[in-house]
Design an enzyme around this catalytic site. Structure first.
Site, PDB file in Angstrom:
ATOM      1  CD  GLU A  69      -4.049  -8.586  -1.081  1.00  0.00           C
ATOM      2  OE1 GLU A  69      -3.740  -8.611   0.126  1.00  0.00           O
ATOM      3  OE2 GLU A  69      -3.809  -7.608  -1.827  1.00  0.00           O
ATOM      4  CG  HIS A  76       3.435  -1.747   3.473  1.00  0.00           C
ATOM      5  ND1 HIS A  76       2.889  -1.294   2.291  1.00  0.00           N
ATOM      6  CD2 HIS A  76       2.675  -2.799   3.865  1.00  0.00           C
ATOM      7  CE1 HIS A  76       1.836  -2.040   1.979  1.00  0.00           C
ATOM      8  NE2 HIS A  76       1.688  -2.957   2.920  1.00  0.00           N
TER       9      HIS A  76
END
Length: 159
Positions: free
Chosen positions: A61, A93
């Site tokens: 983010e 990930h």
């Protein structure tokens, strides 16, 4: 910023007047991020540079927060410092997040008139992160702040 071998990082920190920096940090790995942030703040305070901190949920983010801050803020900063720690786990990930944050910061540097400093630790394990917050590999939070100051001076000179 991979090794402590860059002995020139602390040399020749330029004096920048009336500078303002925005630190964008993650919530993940808070015990490490707090130390990265403390190191960055220490250098900024020593140099008399004002700063503001924005917290986002994760490294992914960070580019969004920087872009929107730059677009909608009332006072544009002279630099952004991104702080995150991505630790490899058992899934891919790690690779996706590392690529996203790296590409995101690169794109911001190519599109904004404000430098965005990559203060993101991408490590195999927590011990490697600890070695980079005041351990044998230096203090990457401090180094990120020094880099921000040098880029502010360069940006001002180029303009």
């Amino acid at each position: 910023m991979a090794t402590k071998g860059n002995t020139s990082v602390n040399k020749g920190i330029p004096a920048v007047k009336d500078a303002f920096v925005v630190i964008v940090k993650t919530e993940w790995n808070a015990h490490i991020i707090q130390k990265l942030e403390a190191g960055a703040k220490k250098i900024l305070k020593q140099q008399g540079i004002r700063y503001k901190v924005i917290t986002v949920p994760g490294a992914f983010e960070i580019p969004f927060a920087v872009k929107n801050h730059y677009t909608y803020c009332k006072e544009l900063p002279d630099a952004y410092i991104t702080l995150a720690t991505v630790i490899r786990g058992d899934t891919p990930h790690f690779d996706y997040v590392c690529k996203a944050i790296t590409d995101g910061v690169l794109q911001l540097n190519l599109s904004l008139d404000t430098p965005v400093i990559f203060g993101v630790l991408t490590v195999e394990n927590e011990q490697q992160a600890i070695e980079r917050i005041g351990g044998k590999h230096g203090h990457k939070g401090e180094e990120a702040a020094i880099t921000a100051i040098k880029m502010i001076a360069l940006n001002r000179k180029l303009k």
